[in-house]
Design a protein around this motif. Structure first.
Motif, PDB file in Angstrom:
ATOM      1  N   GLY A  83      -5.550   1.446 -10.412  1.00 42.57           N
ATOM      2  CA  GLY A  83      -4.850   2.738 -10.244  1.00 42.57           C
ATOM      3  C   GLY A  83      -4.650   3.179  -8.664  1.00 42.57           C
ATOM      4  O   GLY A  83      -3.689   3.343  -8.079  1.00 42.57           O
ATOM      5  N   SER A  84      -5.872   3.611  -8.171  1.00 45.48           N
ATOM      6  CA  SER A  84      -5.834   4.128  -6.847  1.00 45.48           C
ATOM      7  C   SER A  84      -5.154   3.230  -5.631  1.00 45.48           C
ATOM      8  O   SER A  84      -4.721   3.976  -4.822  1.00 45.48           O
ATOM      9  CB  SER A  84      -7.187   4.286  -6.329  1.00 45.48           C
ATOM     10  OG  SER A  84      -8.143   3.482  -5.682  1.00 45.48           O
ATOM     11  N   GLY A  85      -5.369   1.900  -5.884  1.00 43.86           N
ATOM     12  CA  GLY A  85      -4.812   0.995  -4.805  1.00 43.86           C
ATOM     13  C   GLY A  85      -5.517   1.345  -3.666  1.00 43.86           C
ATOM     14  O   GLY A  85      -5.021   0.683  -2.411  1.00 43.86           O
ATOM     15  N   SER A  86      -6.665   1.896  -3.318  1.00 41.66           N
ATOM     16  CA  SER A  86      -7.227   2.327  -2.322  1.00 41.66           C
ATOM     17  C   SER A  86      -7.713   0.969  -1.652  1.00 41.66           C
ATOM     18  O   SER A  86      -7.948   0.967  -0.396  1.00 41.66           O
ATOM     19  CB  SER A  86      -8.368   3.370  -2.537  1.00 41.66           C
ATOM     20  OG  SER A  86      -9.076   3.706  -1.273  1.00 41.66           O
ATOM     21  N   GLU A  87      -8.055   0.015  -2.363  1.00 47.41           N
ATOM     22  CA  GLU A  87      -8.322  -1.322  -1.752  1.00 47.41           C
ATOM     23  C   GLU A  87      -7.406  -1.914  -0.661  1.00 47.41           C
ATOM     24  O   GLU A  87      -7.747  -2.941   0.030  1.00 47.41           O
ATOM     25  CB  GLU A  87      -8.613  -2.260  -2.820  1.00 47.41           C
ATOM     26  CG  GLU A  87      -7.557  -2.886  -3.636  1.00 47.41           C
ATOM     27  CD  GLU A  87      -7.048  -1.925  -4.698  1.00 47.41           C
ATOM     28  OE1 GLU A  87      -6.083  -2.461  -5.395  1.00 47.41           O
ATOM     29  OE2 GLU A  87      -7.727  -0.916  -4.742  1.00 47.41           O
ATOM     30  N   ALA A  88      -6.060  -1.314  -0.748  1.00 48.49           N
ATOM     31  CA  ALA A  88      -5.228  -2.131   0.090  1.00 48.49           C
ATOM     32  C   ALA A  88      -4.432  -0.914   1.125  1.00 48.49           C
ATOM     33  O   ALA A  88      -3.599  -1.204   1.687  1.00 48.49           O
ATOM     34  CB  ALA A  88      -4.117  -2.525  -0.929  1.00 48.49           C
ATOM     35  N   THR A  89      -5.350   0.235   1.239  1.00 47.45           N
ATOM     36  CA  THR A  89      -4.441   1.306   1.922  1.00 47.45           C
ATOM     37  C   THR A  89      -5.305   1.758   3.133  1.00 47.45           C
ATOM     38  O   THR A  89      -6.199   1.651   3.181  1.00 47.45           O
ATOM     39  CB  THR A  89      -4.085   2.373   0.852  1.00 47.45           C
ATOM     40  OG1 THR A  89      -5.607   3.154   0.952  1.00 47.45           O
ATOM     41  CG2 THR A  89      -3.712   2.006  -0.231  1.00 47.45           C
ATOM     42  N   GLN A  90      -4.554   2.259   4.197  1.00 39.55           N
ATOM     43  CA  GLN A  90      -5.152   2.719   5.509  1.00 39.55           C
ATOM     44  C   GLN A  90      -5.432   4.304   5.095  1.00 39.55           C
ATOM     45  O   GLN A  90      -5.046   5.052   6.131  1.00 39.55           O
ATOM     46  CB  GLN A  90      -4.268   2.387   6.590  1.00 39.55           C
ATOM     47  CG  GLN A  90      -2.785   2.731   6.364  1.00 39.55           C
ATOM     48  CD  GLN A  90      -1.958   2.239   7.418  1.00 39.55           C
ATOM     49  OE1 GLN A  90      -2.177   2.356   8.588  1.00 39.55           O
ATOM     50  NE2 GLN A  90      -0.688   1.776   7.244  1.00 39.55           N
ATOM     51  N   PHE A  91      -5.636   4.726   3.979  1.00 41.81           N
ATOM     52  CA  PHE A  91      -5.897   6.099   3.833  1.00 41.81           C
ATOM     53  C   PHE A  91      -7.448   6.406   3.065  1.00 41.81           C
ATOM     54  O   PHE A  91      -7.712   5.512   2.495  1.00 41.81           O
ATOM     55  CB  PHE A  91      -4.949   6.799   3.097  1.00 41.81           C
ATOM     56  CG  PHE A  91      -3.365   6.366   3.349  1.00 41.81           C
ATOM     57  CD1 PHE A  91      -3.059   6.978   4.500  1.00 41.81           C
ATOM     58  CD2 PHE A  91      -2.722   5.740   2.504  1.00 41.81           C
ATOM     59  CE1 PHE A  91      -1.773   6.864   5.051  1.00 41.81           C
ATOM     60  CE2 PHE A  91      -1.365   5.508   3.029  1.00 41.81           C
ATOM     61  CZ  PHE A  91      -0.770   6.163   4.104  1.00 41.81           C
ATOM     62  N   THR A  92      -7.960   7.569   3.413  1.00 41.15           N
ATOM     63  CA  THR A  92      -9.194   8.242   2.722  1.00 41.15           C
ATOM     64  C   THR A  92      -8.685   9.500   2.240  1.00 41.15           C
ATOM     65  O   THR A  92      -7.891  10.299   2.936  1.00 41.15           O
ATOM     66  CB  THR A  92     -10.455   7.616   2.894  1.00 41.15           C
ATOM     67  OG1 THR A  92     -11.368   8.059   2.042  1.00 41.15           O
ATOM     68  CG2 THR A  92     -10.722   8.611   4.336  1.00 41.15           C
ATOM     69  N   VAL A  93      -9.305   9.981   1.081  1.00 37.18           N
ATOM     70  CA  VAL A  93      -8.925  11.569   0.904  1.00 37.18           C
ATOM     71  C   VAL A  93     -10.353  11.940   0.530  1.00 37.18           C
ATOM     72  O   VAL A  93     -11.064  11.614  -0.248  1.00 37.18           O
ATOM     73  CB  VAL A  93      -7.949  11.602  -0.375  1.00 37.18           C
ATOM     74  CG1 VAL A  93      -7.996  13.089  -0.753  1.00 37.18           C
ATOM     75  CG2 VAL A  93      -6.832  10.973  -0.017  1.00 37.18           C
ATOM     76  N   ILE A  94     -10.680  13.090   1.354  1.00 40.84           N
ATOM     77  CA  ILE A  94     -12.003  13.734   1.265  1.00 40.84           C
ATOM     78  C   ILE A  94     -11.571  15.259   1.320  1.00 40.84           C
ATOM     79  O   ILE A  94     -10.797  15.551   2.089  1.00 40.84           O
ATOM     80  CB  ILE A  94     -12.758  13.594   2.556  1.00 40.84           C
ATOM     81  CG1 ILE A  94     -13.110  11.974   2.598  1.00 40.84           C
ATOM     82  CG2 ILE A  94     -14.182  14.113   2.578  1.00 40.84           C
ATOM     83  CD1 ILE A  94     -13.939  11.341   1.717  1.00 40.84           C
ATOM     84  N   THR A  95     -12.299  16.019   0.387  1.00 39.42           N
ATOM     85  CA  THR A  95     -12.277  17.334   0.293  1.00 39.42           C
ATOM     86  C   THR A  95     -13.109  18.216   1.322  1.00 39.42           C
ATOM     87  O   THR A  95     -14.271  17.867   1.392  1.00 39.42           O
ATOM     88  CB  THR A  95     -12.722  17.868  -1.171  1.00 39.42           C
ATOM     89  OG1 THR A  95     -11.791  17.191  -2.195  1.00 39.42           O
ATOM     90  CG2 THR A  95     -12.565  19.401  -1.267  1.00 39.42           C
ATOM     91  N   ASP A  96     -12.557  19.070   1.933  1.00 39.13           N
ATOM     92  CA  ASP A  96     -13.096  19.917   2.825  1.00 39.13           C
ATOM     93  C   ASP A  96     -14.202  20.974   1.975  1.00 39.13           C
ATOM     94  O   ASP A  96     -13.538  21.864   1.278  1.00 39.13           O
ATOM     95  CB  ASP A  96     -12.345  20.815   3.796  1.00 39.13           C
ATOM     96  CG  ASP A  96     -12.869  21.689   4.810  1.00 39.13           C
ATOM     97  OD1 ASP A  96     -13.942  22.269   4.428  1.00 39.13           O
ATOM     98  OD2 ASP A  96     -12.719  21.317   5.994  1.00 39.13           O
ATOM     99  N   ASP A  97     -15.447  21.108   2.154  1.00 39.08           N
ATOM    100  CA  ASP A  97     -16.217  22.099   1.214  1.00 39.08           C
ATOM    101  C   ASP A  97     -15.798  23.469   1.700  1.00 39.08           C
ATOM    102  O   ASP A  97     -15.877  24.565   0.623  1.00 39.08           O
ATOM    103  CB  ASP A  97     -17.590  21.874   1.710  1.00 39.08           C
ATOM    104  CG  ASP A  97     -18.043  20.396   1.144  1.00 39.08           C
ATOM    105  OD1 ASP A  97     -18.298  20.475  -0.089  1.00 39.08           O
ATOM    106  OD2 ASP A  97     -18.419  19.495   1.800  1.00 39.08           O
ATOM    107  N   ASP A  98     -15.486  23.780   2.907  1.00 40.81           N
ATOM    108  CA  ASP A  98     -15.218  25.090   3.237  1.00 40.81           C
ATOM    109  C   ASP A  98     -13.969  25.596   2.874  1.00 40.81           C
ATOM    110  O   ASP A  98     -13.675  27.028   2.513  1.00 40.81           O
ATOM    111  CB  ASP A  98     -15.398  25.320   4.621  1.00 40.81           C
ATOM    112  CG  ASP A  98     -16.690  24.999   5.273  1.00 40.81           C
ATOM    113  OD1 ASP A  98     -17.822  25.261   4.563  1.00 40.81           O
ATOM    114  OD2 ASP A  98     -16.796  24.471   6.294  1.00 40.81           O
TER     115      ASP A  98
END
Length: 386
Positions: A140-155
Motif C-alpha cells: 500500500g504505502s509504496g514508500s519503498e520506491a518513493t523520495q518522500f517521508t512523512v513525519i508529524t510535528d509534535d508541537d
C-alpha cells in the motif's frame, strides 16, 4: 519537454526475495545496518529472521524496534541515538509505511545534523544521508520506491511531507509472502492507499508518460485483486499482484507527485491519528467527484484501466463510472467515515479551518486537476464526515 525520473537502484522482487537481503545490503555498501521495525514484527519473529539472514551474509546488524504508527519528530530521537551507538553505515526500513518513513528520516538526520522540520516541503533535500534499504510488509504505502517521508510535528500536529532524493531507498526487497498475515482491515486500507497513489499520479499536473504507464498498470491490477486479497488473505496470487501494484504506484507518484487527496489526508492523520491509508480511503471518492470535470479524459482513462469502461464509452460517462466504483469499492472493503471511525463532530468541525490551511500549505493540492480554494477544502471535509 524533459522530465526527471528517480527509482531505487536495486530491487529484488518475488517469493523468497527476502533471503537475498544480506547480499543486497553488501552490494550497496551496507555492512552495519540498523534494522528499523516495530514491536509487532519482533513478536512475530520476523525481525529475528531478518537478523539471521543479515548475519549469514556477513553483515553486523542492530535493531531499533520502537517505531510508532505515524512517526513523530520526538519518536525519531531514540532512533538517531541507535544509529550513532551502532555506528551504522545504513538503515533498513522493515514493515509498513511507518517503519519505512522512520528509517528514511533517520538516514537523513544521522548525516544532516538538523531537525526533521527543516526538510518539510517545499524543501527538496539531496544532501548527505545513509543508504536506505526498504523491505515492505504491506501492499500500500509504496514508500519503498518513493523520495518522500512523512513525519508529524509534535508541537503543531502537522504531518510534514519531507521530499528529496536523499529519502529515496537505494535498494528494496518486494516479497509478497511478507504480506500474507496482514489482517483484512489493513489489507483494505493499504490497498485503497495504493489505488489513490496510482489515480493521483495519473491525474497530477506533474504526470508524465513514464509515470502514466506505471499508474495505469497499477490501477488495473488493484481493481482486479483488492477485493480478492481482502476476502481471503491467503490468496497468494492476489497478494503477489497487490504487492507489485503497490510498488508500481509508489514509483508513479514519487515521480509525478500526489494531489488533493493526500493534501487533505495528512491533516486528518495528524490531528485525529487516523492511519494514512484509511484517511486516503475516506477522501478518495469525494475528491474524485470534485475533481473529475477538470480532467474528464484522464479520469476516463482510469476507468478504462480498471475495466469499468471501454474505448467506445464517452469520457464523461466513463469518469462518472469511476466515481461510482470508488464509492462501491470503499463500501465493499468497509471503509468508515470519520463519524463511523469515532471522531466527534464538534472536534471535527473545530479543526476544519486549520486542516484546510495545512492541506493547501502542503503543496499537494496544487497538483490536482481542479485546484481548490480554502472554502472548497472545508466543504469537502464536511462532505466526508458522515
Amino acid at each position: 519537454m524533459s522530465y526527471n525520473v528517480t527509482l531505487p537502484r536495486h530491487s529484488k522482487i518475488g517469493a523468497g526475495a527476502i533471503e537475498e537481503l544480506g547480499a543486497l545490503c553488501l552490494q550497496v555498501g551496507v555492512q552495519r545496518p540498523l534494522l528499523v521495525s516495530d514491536r509487532y514484527l519482533v513478536e512475530m519473529g520476523q525481525v529475528e529472521r531478518l537478523v539471521g539472514i543479515l548475519r549469514a551474509a556477513g553483515c553486523d546488524p542492530a535493531v531499533f524496534s520502537e517505531t510508532v504508527p505515524d512517526p513523530t519528530s520526538s519518536s525519531l530521537l531514540p532512533g538517531i541515538e541507535a544509529v550513532r551507538n551502532h555506528k551504522a553505515d545504513g538503515v533498513i526500513g522493515f514493515g509498513g509505511g511507518s517503519p519505512m518513513d522512520t528509517a528514511k528520516a533517520l538516514a537523513v538526520l544521522a548525516k544532516a545534523g538538523a531537525e526533521i522540520s527543516a526538510f518539510k516541503a517545499p524543501s527538496l533535500y539531496a544532501g548527505p544521508a545513509l543508504p536506505i534499504v526498504a523491505v515492505p510488509t504491506t501492499a500500500g504505502s509504496g514508500s519503498e520506491a518513493t523520495q518522500f517521508t512523512v513525519i508529524t510535528d509534535d508541537d503543531t500536529d502537522e504531518k510534514m511531507l519531507c521530499p528529496g532524493l536523499s529519502f529515496l531507498p537505494v535498494a528494496t526487497v518486494i516479497d509478497f509472502e511478507m504480506t500474507v498475515s496482514m489482517p483484512a482491515r489493513l489489507t483494505a486500507d493499504t490497498g485503497v492507499d495504493a489505488l489513490t497513489h496510482a489515480i493521483e499520479a495519473y491525474v497530477s499536473r506533474r504526470a508524465n508518460p513514464f509515470t502514466d504507464g506505471l499508474a495505469l498498470t497499477a490501477m488495473r491490477t488493484i481493481g482486479t485483486n483488492l477485493r480478492r486479497a481482502y476476502a481471503d488473505g491467503h490468496d497468494k496470487a492476489a497478494r503477489e499482484a497487490m504487492m507489485l501494484a503497490s510498488t508500481q504506484a509508489g514509483m508513479a507518484f514519487s515521480n509525478a507527485s500526489v494531489a488533493l487527496v493526500h493534501g487533505m489526508s495528512r491533516p486528518i492523520g495528524g490531528h485525529f491519528h487516523v492511519a494514512h491509508g484509511l484517511s486516503n480511503a475516506m477522501l478518495l471518492p469525494a475528491v474524485t467527484r470534485f475533481s473529475a470535470d477538470a480532467a474528464l479524459d484522464r479520469y476516463a482513462d482510469c476507468a478504462r484501466a480498471m475495466r469499468l469502461a471501454d474505448d467506445s464509452t464517452n469520457d464523461a460517462i466513463a469518469a462518472g463510472t469511476l466515481v461510482d466504483e470508488l464509492d462501491v469499492l470503499c463500501a465493499d472493503v468497509a471503509v468508515p467515515s470519520p463519524a463511523e471511525y469515532g471522531i466527534q463532530e464538534k472536534d471535527w468541525n473545530a479543526h476544519l479551518d486549520v486542516m484546510a490551511q495545512q492541506a493547501l500549505d502542503s503543496g499537494s493540492p496544487a497538483n490536482n486537476p481542479r485546484v481548490p480554494n480554502i472554502d472548497e477544502v472545508v466543504e469537502l471535509y464536511k462532505t466526508i464526515y458522515a
